[in-house]
Design a protein around this motif. Structure first.
Motif, PDB file in Angstrom:
ATOM      1  N   HIS A   5       0.863  -1.191   0.000  1.00 18.50           N
ATOM      2  CA  HIS A   5       0.000   0.000   0.000  1.00 18.50           C
ATOM      3  C   HIS A   5       0.893   1.233   0.000  1.00 18.50           C
ATOM      4  CE1 HIS A   5      -3.826   2.257   1.082  1.00 18.50           C
ATOM      5  NE2 HIS A   5      -2.883   3.171   1.296  1.00 18.50           N
ATOM      6  N   HIS A   7       1.473   5.201  -2.317  1.00 18.99           N
ATOM      7  CA  HIS A   7       0.914   6.139  -3.294  1.00 18.99           C
ATOM      8  C   HIS A   7       2.042   6.615  -4.201  1.00 18.99           C
ATOM      9  CE1 HIS A   7      -2.958   6.621  -1.043  1.00 18.99           C
ATOM     10  NE2 HIS A   7      -2.186   6.251  -0.039  1.00 18.99           N
ATOM     11  N   GLU A  84      -7.197   3.069  -3.048  1.00 19.70           N
ATOM     12  CA  GLU A  84      -7.582   3.015  -1.682  1.00 19.70           C
ATOM     13  C   GLU A  84      -9.067   3.351  -1.566  1.00 19.70           C
ATOM     14  OE1 GLU A  84      -4.928   5.152   0.893  1.00 19.70           O
ATOM     15  OE2 GLU A  84      -6.179   4.920   2.652  1.00 19.70           O
ATOM     16  N   HIS A 145      -5.816  -2.110   5.533  1.00 18.63           N
ATOM     17  CA  HIS A 145      -4.528  -1.423   5.540  1.00 18.63           C
ATOM     18  C   HIS A 145      -4.407  -0.613   6.831  1.00 18.63           C
ATOM     19  CE1 HIS A 145      -2.974   2.652   4.746  1.00 18.63           C
ATOM     20  NE2 HIS A 145      -4.200   3.040   4.548  1.00 18.63           N
ATOM     21  N   ASP A 193       2.485   2.965   3.129  1.00 21.49           N
ATOM     22  CA  ASP A 193       1.561   4.086   2.962  1.00 21.49           C
ATOM     23  C   ASP A 193       2.313   5.377   2.621  1.00 21.49           C
ATOM     24  OD1 ASP A 193      -0.944   5.206   2.680  1.00 21.49           O
ATOM     25  OD2 ASP A 193      -1.255   5.585   4.810  1.00 21.49           O
TER      26      ASP A 193
HETATM   27 MN    MN Z   1      -3.025   5.391   1.938  1.00 21.10          MN
END
Ligand code: MN
Length: 243
Positions: A5, A7, A84, A145, A193
């Protein structure tokens, strides 16, 4: 070895991050926050089979971007991964709870109808509602998550067969560490994350998920190689499931 997970599109220099992920052979789940971001983000990883791009609509953006659900549905058959997504019950976003619920329900149903997807789910201050929604729509494979609920909620999520992606930021808090100790080893994946996930205000990069491996090795009383094997096995068992 993996970051389930992060970005990628939100780093200052995504190309550099992708290149290094590729050089280090990392398995990456690159999540997006709006359907409009999916195509460009997926192009970043077009030559990287180990980087998969998830189609998402972040609960904190649901009230601004719900009109993109149509685009979400149009893109859905291009990926096996959705995220997400989820719900956020924090005080900043509670005012938009109804639209968050609408968006989340729509996505769960579209994903199931499309044959079932692997989901990366945000559940801050909303675990009961997230589990309730998940229990009403089968045929998807949920990964919770950065789980931050209670022990009782965790127990329920485990009974429902959820996976958990946990990272250095979560494991550096006492509560997060203790929750991780209660998770079934075979359901654990790691994440950063990034660039939101950070340690001492330093944004995490996908290769920093290794910090979580070291913490798990200590928690489980195993060496790093053994932990890596388990995590790899968990990822393969998740992705080889027929939904
Ligand atoms: Mn996130």
């Amino acid at each position: 070895m993996m970051d389930m997970h992060c970005h990628l599109d939100l780093y200052t220099n995504p190309q550099y991050v992708v290149k290094r992920c590729q050089d280090e052979n990392l398995y990456v789940l690159s999540v997006t926050t709006t359907p409009k971001a999916w195509y460009g983000t997926s192009l970043l990883a077009k030559d990287c089979p180990r980087i998969r791009t998830a189609l998402g609509l972040h609960p904190q953006l649901a009230h601004e971007r719900w009109q993109e659900l149509e685009l979400f549905d149009a893109l859905l058959n291009q990926t096996r991964y959705v995220g997400e997504i989820g719900l956020d019950g924090g005080k900043e976003f509670k005012a938009h709870w109804e639209i968050q619920l609408k968006v989340f329900r729509h996505i769960l149903r579209s994903s199931a109808k499309a044959g079932g997807k692997i989901l990366s789910i945000h559940s801050i201050m909303s675990v009961n509602a997230v589990l309730d929604e998940l229990s009403q729509v089968h045929d998807n494979l949920p990964i919770l998550h950065w789980f931050s609920g209670t022990r009782q909620q965790l127990k329920q999520a485990i009974e429902m067969g959820c996976y958990f992606s946990i990272g250095p930021a979560m494991l550096s808090s006492k509560k997060g560490y203790e929750l991780a100790q209660l998770m079934p080893i075979e359901k654990i994946l790691i994440e950063t994350d990034g660039p939101f996930g950070n340690i001492k205000t330093q944004a995490l990069f996908p290769w920093n998920a290794n910090i979580a491996i070291a913490i798990l090795a200590d928690m489980w009383g195993m060496n790093i190689l053994k932990v890596e094997n388990i995590l790899r096995q968990n990822l393969f068992s998740l992705t080889s499931k027929h939904i």
